[in-house]
Design a protein around this motif. Structure first.
Motif, mmCIF file in Angstrom:
data_model
loop_
_atom_site.group_PDB
_atom_site.id
_atom_site.type_symbol
_atom_site.label_atom_id
_atom_site.label_comp_id
_atom_site.label_asym_id
_atom_site.label_seq_id
_atom_site.Cartn_x
_atom_site.Cartn_y
_atom_site.Cartn_z
ATOM 1 N N ASN A 290 0.844 -1.204 0.000
ATOM 2 C CA ASN A 290 0.000 0.000 0.000
ATOM 3 C C ASN A 290 0.873 1.245 0.000
ATOM 4 N N LEU A 291 1.919 1.234 -0.844
ATOM 5 C CA LEU A 291 2.933 2.284 -0.792
ATOM 6 C C LEU A 291 2.356 3.662 -1.083
ATOM 7 N N TRP A 292 1.369 3.726 -1.988
ATOM 8 C CA TRP A 292 0.793 5.020 -2.373
ATOM 9 C C TRP A 292 -0.436 5.370 -1.538
ATOM 10 N N GLU A 293 -0.739 4.558 -0.525
ATOM 11 C CA GLU A 293 -1.851 4.811 0.390
ATOM 12 C C GLU A 293 -3.191 4.894 -0.330
ATOM 13 N N HIS A 294 -3.399 4.035 -1.318
ATOM 14 C CA HIS A 294 -4.726 3.948 -1.932
ATOM 15 C C HIS A 294 -5.730 3.404 -0.914
ATOM 16 N N ARG A 295 -5.262 2.531 -0.039
ATOM 17 C CA ARG A 295 -6.100 2.026 1.051
ATOM 18 C C ARG A 295 -5.787 2.852 2.291
ATOM 19 N N LEU A 296 -6.799 3.487 2.856
ATOM 20 C CA LEU A 296 -6.576 4.450 3.933
ATOM 21 C C LEU A 296 -6.682 3.842 5.326
ATOM 22 N N GLU A 297 -7.011 2.575 5.434
ATOM 23 C CA GLU A 297 -6.902 1.880 6.719
ATOM 24 C C GLU A 297 -5.493 1.328 6.823
ATOM 25 N N ARG A 298 -4.649 1.992 7.606
ATOM 26 C CA ARG A 298 -3.225 1.672 7.683
ATOM 27 C C ARG A 298 -2.840 1.471 9.146
ATOM 28 N N SER A 299 -2.357 0.275 9.475
ATOM 29 C CA SER A 299 -1.991 0.009 10.865
ATOM 30 C C SER A 299 -0.841 0.907 11.314
ATOM 31 N N MET A 300 0.025 1.321 10.372
ATOM 32 C CA MET A 300 1.140 2.180 10.748
ATOM 33 C C MET A 300 0.707 3.618 11.035
ATOM 34 N N ASP A 301 -0.587 3.907 10.880
ATOM 35 C CA ASP A 301 -1.121 5.188 11.350
ATOM 36 C C ASP A 301 -1.398 5.171 12.849
ATOM 37 N N TYR A 302 -1.182 4.011 13.491
ATOM 38 C CA TYR A 302 -1.360 3.968 14.939
ATOM 39 C C TYR A 302 -0.433 5.000 15.593
ATOM 40 N N GLY A 303 -0.983 5.756 16.512
ATOM 41 C CA GLY A 303 -0.211 6.817 17.152
ATOM 42 C C GLY A 303 -0.135 8.095 16.349
ATOM 43 N N HIS A 304 -0.816 8.130 15.193
ATOM 44 C CA HIS A 304 -0.725 9.290 14.305
ATOM 45 C C HIS A 304 -2.109 9.874 13.986
ATOM 46 N N SER A 305 -3.013 9.768 14.926
ATOM 47 C CA SER A 305 -4.343 10.343 14.746
ATOM 48 C C SER A 305 -4.475 11.688 15.460
ATOM 49 N N PHE A 306 -4.091 11.728 16.715
ATOM 50 C CA PHE A 306 -4.080 12.979 17.478
ATOM 51 C C PHE A 306 -2.715 13.675 17.421
ATOM 52 N N SER A 307 -1.650 12.895 17.244
ATOM 53 C CA SER A 307 -0.291 13.436 17.431
ATOM 54 C C SER A 307 0.094 14.548 16.459
ATOM 55 N N PRO A 308 -0.327 14.530 15.172
ATOM 56 C CA PRO A 308 0.108 15.639 14.314
ATOM 57 C C PRO A 308 -0.335 17.006 14.829
ATOM 58 N N THR A 309 -1.578 17.097 15.286
ATOM 59 C CA THR A 309 -2.083 18.364 15.806
ATOM 60 C C THR A 309 -1.402 18.721 17.117
ATOM 61 N N VAL A 310 -1.269 17.744 18.009
ATOM 62 C CA VAL A 310 -0.618 17.999 19.299
ATOM 63 C C VAL A 310 0.826 18.446 19.089
ATOM 64 N N GLU A 311 1.546 17.758 18.206
ATOM 65 C CA GLU A 311 2.948 18.095 17.964
ATOM 66 C C GLU A 311 3.111 19.513 17.445
ATOM 67 N N MET A 312 2.297 19.891 16.464
ATOM 68 C CA MET A 312 2.444 21.214 15.868
ATOM 69 C C MET A 312 2.044 22.319 16.841
ATOM 70 N N ARG A 313 1.033 22.083 17.659
ATOM 71 C CA ARG A 313 0.625 23.109 18.617
ATOM 72 C C ARG A 313 1.619 23.236 19.768
ATOM 73 N N ALA A 314 2.376 22.187 20.027
ATOM 74 C CA ALA A 314 3.336 22.217 21.126
ATOM 75 C C ALA A 314 4.708 22.709 20.701
ATOM 76 N N LEU A 315 4.941 22.879 19.405
ATOM 77 C CA LEU A 315 6.274 23.257 18.930
ATOM 78 C C LEU A 315 6.828 24.451 19.707
ATOM 79 N N PRO A 316 8.138 24.365 20.069
ATOM 80 C CA PRO A 316 9.109 23.299 19.790
ATOM 81 C C PRO A 316 9.249 22.289 20.920
ATOM 82 N N GLU A 317 8.243 22.213 21.782
ATOM 83 C CA GLU A 317 8.375 21.432 23.013
ATOM 84 C C GLU A 317 8.506 19.934 22.764
ATOM 85 N N LEU A 318 7.686 19.389 21.864
ATOM 86 C CA LEU A 318 7.634 17.933 21.673
ATOM 87 C C LEU A 318 8.367 17.512 20.412
#
Length: 388
Positions: free
Chosen positions: A256-284
């Motif tokens: 699924n290299l091009w992410e045609h299928r959007l159910e991706r187990s490697m998205d675990y931990g990446h649902s809330f974290s992008p927003t949290v990381e960017m709002r916390a910059l440069p802390e996290l």
């Protein structure tokens, strides 16, 4: 001629022809290999990766240049290759198109050939993402080689196909799919990594363990603290941890290299974290934000009966022993609601939310509610307060 094809993927419609359908495929092959002693002049791997003999443009992160710049020059000099180094600051706050344009200017000044002189990116995940995006844009596709020098780069950012930079308050909002022709993994670079960045990378290894590889979790539970102390250089089986983490990532990415299928187990931990990381910059750091996401979703999964209470406590305990955070003020209703909204857009209108099932397996949810997430965040805060 209606509906006819020439057997090469070109379909025509109408008589006379008035429309065409073009069907084609892009074959993609790239190499990921553990390559010890990469900067030893007797090792030809870096000089020959993806290219014939010639010149090399090396884009190197500034801290890596301070530590290894002389060795890089000596390596290519001994191999008889002319080399030019571009030194780039690379962290989330400068992960922008301005950095991409700077790399493109170096490529233009160097006069990099279209195919025979792959750009070499040496640094962490941010550096490799920036250089990869510049190479994907320069003449629409210029090959490059990745040499990750951080743990998170070695097990995560260095092995996939994605490039990207931040845009506004959004993480990796601008990017392409442009895999490097080769990624060369040398754990010796980890010897100069500090504890925080080792822990940062261990978060992405823990992600693979929790969602698909219980044996990897057991290895981390038994040896994680020693791996930090020894910087993956000692007798503790760090090699097995690294191999299992890379193999697990590639197993999930390859079909699924091009992410045609959007159910991706490697998205675990990446649902809330992008927003949290960017709002916390440069802390996290990235892995720290991912760990916060995994801590919260572990509690969510336990409340749903997918994870036993003892497993939840074991997971949170390992996170602490790996010196990763399990609580943060931004795990609050407004930020979590905004994060979920953005994730739903990113996943094409559905949550497709990876949750752990026990330790080493996972499932996807589409029915999380704000109230449920809020209760889990409150419980996580309580658990963090009473933890030893």
């Amino acid at each position: 001629m209606a509906g006819k094809t020439n057997n090469h993927g070109l379909f025509t419609t109408g008589e006379p022809v008035s429309a065409w359908t073009v069907s084609t495929a892009l074959p993609v092959t790239y190499q990921v290999a553990f390559t010890p002693q990469l900067l030893n002049p007797g090792n030809p791997a870096l000089a020959s990766a993806g290219a014939t003999p010639g010149r090399r443009l090396v884009v190197v992160e500034e801290t890596v240049h301070a530590l290894y710049g002389d060795k890089i020059r000596a390596y290519f000099g001994t191999r008889g290759l002319a080399v030019e180094l571009g030194v780039l600051a690379a962290h989330e706050e400068v992960k922008t198109m301005e950095s991409v344009f700077r790399v493109a200017e170096w490529m233009d000044h160097f006069g990099v050939s279209r195919r025979a002189e792959p750009v070499i990116a040496m640094g962490g995940g941010v550096l490799m993402d920036v250089v990869g995006l510049a190479c994907s844009l320069y003449r629409r596709s210029t090959p490059f080689v990745r040499v990750p020098t951080t743990l998170i780069g070695l097990v995560d950012a260095g092995v996939g196909a994605k490039t990207g930079v931040n845009f506004g308050r959004h993480k990796n909002r601008l990017g392409t799919y442009h895999p490097a022709v080769a990624t060369l993994l040398d754990p010796a670079f980890l010897a100069t990594l500090d504890q925080r960045h080792l822990s940062n990378g261990l978060a992405e290894i823990l992600k693979v363990a929790l969602i698909k590889d219980r044996k990897l979790f057991e290895l981390l539970d038994r040896t994680g603290e020693a791996l930090i102390d020894q910087r993956f250089q000692g007798p503790t089986p760090g090699g097995e941890v690294l191999v299992r983490a890379v193999h697990g990532m590639l197993q999930e990415l390859q079909p699924n290299l091009w992410e045609h299928r959007l159910e991706r187990s490697m998205d675990y931990g990446h649902s809330f974290s992008p927003t949290v990381e960017m709002r916390a910059l440069p802390e996290l750091l990235h892995g720290e934000a991912v760990c916060l996401d995994m801590a919260l979703t572990t509690v969510l999964a336990q409340r749903r009966g997918l994870v036993e209470t003892a497993e939840r406590d074991r997971i949170l305990g390992l996170m602490r022993r790996l010196q990763l955070p399990v609580r943060h003020p931004l795990l609050e209703p407004e930020t979590l609601a905004d994060a979920l909204t953005d994730t739903i857009r990113h996943r094409d209108g559905r949550q497709r939310f990876p949750l752990p099932v026990g330790i080493g397996d996972g499932c996807f949810a589409d029915d999380l509610t704000a109230a449920e997430i809020g209760r889990a965040a409150t419980e996580l805060e309580e658990l963090a307060c009473v933890a030893p």
